[in-house]
Design a protein around this motif. Structure first.
Motif, PDB file in Angstrom:
ATOM      1  N   ASN A   5     -12.423  31.048 -40.688  1.00 21.18           N
ATOM      2  CA  ASN A   5     -11.443  32.110 -40.448  1.00 21.18           C
ATOM      3  C   ASN A   5     -10.368  32.051 -41.531  1.00 21.18           C
ATOM      4  O   ASN A   5      -9.965  33.076 -42.092  1.00 21.18           O
ATOM      5  CB  ASN A   5     -10.844  31.957 -39.042  1.00 21.18           C
TER       6      ASN A   5
ATOM      7  N   ASP B  94      -3.070  36.767 -39.655  1.00 19.84           N
ATOM      8  CA  ASP B  94      -3.421  35.573 -38.881  1.00 19.84           C
ATOM      9  C   ASP B  94      -4.870  35.192 -39.189  1.00 19.84           C
ATOM     10  O   ASP B  94      -5.802  35.816 -38.684  1.00 19.84           O
ATOM     11  CB  ASP B  94      -3.229  35.879 -37.385  1.00 19.84           C
ATOM     12  N   ALA B  95      -5.039  34.186 -40.048  1.00 20.62           N
ATOM     13  CA  ALA B  95      -6.383  33.661 -40.340  1.00 20.62           C
ATOM     14  C   ALA B  95      -6.405  32.174 -39.980  1.00 20.62           C
ATOM     15  O   ALA B  95      -6.869  31.333 -40.742  1.00 20.62           O
ATOM     16  CB  ALA B  95      -6.740  33.897 -41.797  1.00 20.62           C
ATOM     17  N   LEU B  96      -5.845  31.876 -38.803  1.00 22.35           N
ATOM     18  CA  LEU B  96      -5.777  30.474 -38.371  1.00 22.35           C
ATOM     19  C   LEU B  96      -7.060  30.045 -37.677  1.00 22.35           C
ATOM     20  O   LEU B  96      -7.723  29.104 -38.088  1.00 22.35           O
ATOM     21  CB  LEU B  96      -4.601  30.284 -37.406  1.00 22.35           C
ATOM     22  N   LEU B  97      -7.388  30.761 -36.605  1.00 20.43           N
ATOM     23  CA  LEU B  97      -8.548  30.373 -35.790  1.00 20.43           C
ATOM     24  C   LEU B  97      -9.387  31.595 -35.475  1.00 20.43           C
ATOM     25  O   LEU B  97      -8.843  32.660 -35.141  1.00 20.43           O
ATOM     26  CB  LEU B  97      -8.071  29.745 -34.468  1.00 20.43           C
TER      27      LEU B  97
ATOM     28  N   ALA C 178      -7.304  38.251 -38.220  1.00 18.41           N
ATOM     29  CA  ALA C 178      -8.648  38.207 -38.783  1.00 18.41           C
ATOM     30  C   ALA C 178      -9.637  37.829 -37.691  1.00 18.41           C
ATOM     31  O   ALA C 178      -9.528  36.754 -37.096  1.00 18.41           O
ATOM     32  CB  ALA C 178      -8.698  37.182 -39.916  1.00 18.41           C
TER      33      ALA C 178
ATOM     34  N   ILE D 282     -10.317  37.603 -34.574  1.00 20.66           N
ATOM     35  CA  ILE D 282      -9.701  37.609 -33.235  1.00 20.66           C
ATOM     36  C   ILE D 282      -8.294  37.034 -33.379  1.00 20.66           C
ATOM     37  O   ILE D 282      -8.045  36.278 -34.318  1.00 20.66           O
ATOM     38  CB  ILE D 282     -10.499  36.755 -32.201  1.00 20.66           C
ATOM     39  N   PRO D 283      -7.379  37.378 -32.480  1.00 17.69           N
ATOM     40  CA  PRO D 283      -6.071  36.726 -32.535  1.00 17.69           C
ATOM     41  C   PRO D 283      -6.238  35.228 -32.239  1.00 17.69           C
ATOM     42  O   PRO D 283      -6.958  34.868 -31.298  1.00 17.69           O
ATOM     43  CB  PRO D 283      -5.274  37.412 -31.415  1.00 17.69           C
ATOM     44  N   SER D 284      -5.627  34.375 -33.022  1.00 17.68           N
ATOM     45  CA  SER D 284      -5.728  32.931 -32.783  1.00 17.68           C
ATOM     46  C   SER D 284      -5.130  32.612 -31.418  1.00 17.68           C
ATOM     47  O   SER D 284      -4.033  33.078 -31.089  1.00 17.68           O
ATOM     48  CB  SER D 284      -4.971  32.175 -33.873  1.00 17.68           C
TER      49      SER D 284
HETATM   50  K     K Z   1      -7.554  34.753 -36.362  1.00 15.57           K
END
Ligand code: K
Ligand code: NPW
Ligand code: ADP
Length: 569
Positions: free
Chosen positions: A89, A184-187, A216, A218-220
């Motif tokens: 992600n 948001d590309a955390l999880l 990105a 899904i929302p983390s």
């Molecule tokens: K995400």
């Protein structure tokens, strides 16, 4: 539109990479590019709202030379912060920054962990981004925002312009204040359980910052399968969902955290979903036509007659709930059934005569209080012989030995059946649906979450935690079509198919709108649709009718009455 679980998405990724030979890096490139395009479009849209300027996505067309060089007026003012986790992600976010930079949008990366901890494709994208000269930071305490500073941060982000100069200055020093938006590309789909630190703090602070967030995939913090949200879950304006719609984005509260969901292709052929035997869909016109094979035009044969369009018999209504049976019957007529009969207590019938002249009424119980009695079962079985579909439950009430009464109807009638309201409550107190024989004809149950909880023997909160999973299991276990109502109604088949509805609105949370749905589904079955077809098409039409009815009235959904829905069918 297909809906997938996280595991199904992983399987499709793997198949595409290993069997089709499309490299993982190429999928990631498409994913990051799609995210960047949606950010650019979002920035263009925002500016369009503020001033009458062209959208960011427009192709330039100068002297006949076309290019996808973006037109973002005032782009120098945009500066996006990209939150990067250590998995793929994060890799998507690292691709997106290159395209954003190219479009003239300033970008900074904020790594959740030491960037050296990234591995595989994400590590390769990290190197590409760094070599492209993109600035980066690593999460540290100075970025941490706490809920008590929320008000200040709203002021700083421009929501409240009355802040005093000194307060403003204080908040302007906060690192988040340098950015116009957050990716948001955390999880993504590899996330397990509640976000751990420092992810939890980053998510909390990003939400508190008041900046618009584009997620990105899904929302983390969202459970990609159930739609449950962790204590700290990104609250996005837009979610750019990659390749296939994740199940958790279709159900609340996940659907709220996701904001607007845009599903973008990343080069995984759609045919892979069919080959993989995926059976979950969002209900769209295409799905109704192509997957469920329904003639959605509802065209009638030129030589059709009332016998062609079937006979619904509604069994319900009682003195205390007279309207429910009436509404179900009227809806069955409005949706196009050739004939509708209503079996009801004799006392009640006296009051109903003339209300709906198109309706046939059958006095079914002689109880002086206008209630149902168990000894009516055999007579009802005989009288239903002429009906094509039975709808049992609206306004029925509870009565002595109602269990035996329902079991007689369940076993001794051969027609398709729709069971709602007290019909379901009786069923949930039966010895156990699993001990009743399976009906040969289609059987559709239409519980709201409370009724579903009673049927499944769990709490309503348990139902809402995993609506799709519970609906799928129940329908398969008991061989019924299950319609789990409420926002984003789910239709589940005995074979494991899932259809999720998006039509309707909270104005439909009003007494009687479920009775209308019962009439709609049974009326469609009378016209020849299977239980599954009628349930999926029925919830879709019912929701549309609710939307139309609200528009026709004041435009405010709150003013809607169930009867208005019938008039808009
Ligand atoms: K995400
Ligand atoms: N080819 C493909 O597959 C494609 C995939 N694509 C993209 O990849 C995404 C899926 O990527 P993914 O599988 O790498 O998982 P991802 O969501 O990044 O998270 C895993 C990382 O997070 C960590 N972690 C887990 N739980 C955690 C927690 N609670 N709290 C904190 N950390 C937690 C976990 O660490 P671990 O627990 O293993 O130490 C691991 O490091 C997908 O959503 C899409 O965006 C697209 O590019 C298209 C091609
Ligand atoms: N927020 C919402 N969004 C969409 N549809 C809704 C919403 N709330 C309720 N509905 C729909 O309204 C109907 C309510 O049915 P039900 O709870 O059985 O009401 P009643 O028992 O009063 O007839 C269902 O079809 C449900 O899906």
């Amino acid at each position: 539109m297909y809906i997938v679980t996280a595991q199904q998405m992983r399987d499709l990724d793997q198949y595409t990479i290993e069997q089709l030979g499309i490299p993982a890096m190429s999928l990631m490139e498409s994913a990051g590019k799609a995210i960047a395009e949606e950010v650019i479009a979002w920035c263009g849209g925002q500016q369009e709202e503020q001033a009458d300027v062209p959208r960011g996505r427009a192709l330039t067309n100068e002297g006949g030379i076309r290019s996808d060089e973006r037109v973002i007026p005032d782009r120098s003012r945009q500066h996006w912060l990209v939150l990067v986790g250590k998995g793929n992600n994060g890799g998507d976010g690292l691709v997106a920054v290159r395209y954003l930079m190219d479009a003239g949008i300033a970008v900074t990366l904020l790594y959740a962990q030491d960037p050296q901890e990234l591995t595989g494709h994400a590590a390769a994208q990290r190197d590409a981004a760094h070599r492209s000269g993109i600035a980066y930071r690593v999460w540290s305490e100075e970025w941490n925002l706490h809920a008590e500073t929320e008000e200040g941060n709203k002021q700083e982000s421009g929501i409240n312009h009355t802040a005093s100069g000194s307060k403003q200055a204080e908040h302007n020093q906060h690192p988040w204040s340098n950015y116009t938006g957050i990716i948001d590309a955390l999880l993504g789909t590899g996330s397990k359980g509640e976000p751990r630190e420092p992810y939890a703090s980053i998510i909390r602070s990003a939400n508190i910052s008041g900046k618009p967030i584009i997620a990105a995939d899904i929302p983390s913090g969202l459970n990609a399968d159930t739609g449950e949200v962790a204590e700290n879950c990104i609250q996005a304006q837009v979610t750019v969902c990659l390749a296939f719609l994740k199940q958790g984005l279709t159900q609340y509260p996940g659907a709220t955290a996701a904001g607007e969901v845009v599903v973008r292709s990343i080069g995984i052929p759609r045919s892979t979903a069919k080959q993989a035997g995926l059976r979950a869909h969002l209900i769209t016109d295409d799905v109704l036509r192509d997957v469920l094979q329904i003639d959605t035009s509802r065209a009638r044969a030129i030589d059709g007659h009332k016998g062609t369009y079937g006979h619904v018999m509604v069994i319900g209504g009682s003195m205390k709930m007279s309207g429910a049976g009436l509404m179900a019957s009227r809806s069955a007529l409005r949706i196009g059934s050739g004939l509708v009969s209503w079996a009801l207590p004799e006392q009640l019938m006296k009051h109903m005569v003339g209300h709906v002249p198109e309706l046939m009424m059958i006095p079914a119980s002689e109880d002086p209080d206008g209630q149902w009695k168990a000894d009516t079962a055999q007579t009802i079985v005989e009288q239903t012989a002429k009906a094509d579909v039975l709808a049992i439950g609206p306004g029925l009430g509870r009565f002595e030995d109602d269990n035996e009464w329902l079991r007689t109807l369940w076993e001794e009638t051969q027609q398709p059946l729709v069971l709602d309201a007290d019909g379901l409550n009786i069923l949930s107190e039966a010895e156990g649906l699993s001990r009743w024989p399976r009906r040969q004809a289609d059987t559709v149950l239409t519980p709201h979450p409370g009724e579903m909880a009673r049927l499944a023997g769990v709490s309503t909160a348990d139902i809402q935690r995993d609506r799709i999973g519970i609906a799928r299991d129940f329908a398969s276990k008991h061989g019924v079509v299950l319609v789990l109502k409420g926002a984003r109604t789910i239709v589940a088949s005995p074979q494991g198919d899932i259809f999720v509805n998006t039509t309707g609105h909270p104005g439909m949370a009003t007494g009687g709108s479920g009775d209308v749905l019962t009439g709609v589904i049974s009326g469609l079955m009378a016209q020849g649709l299977s239980g599954l077809q009628a349930a999926a098409f029925g919830v879709h039409l019912h929701g549309h009718a609710g939307e139309e009815a609200a528009r026709k009235r004041t435009g405010n959904p709150a003013s809607l009455l169930a009867g208005d829905i019938i008039e808009s069918l």
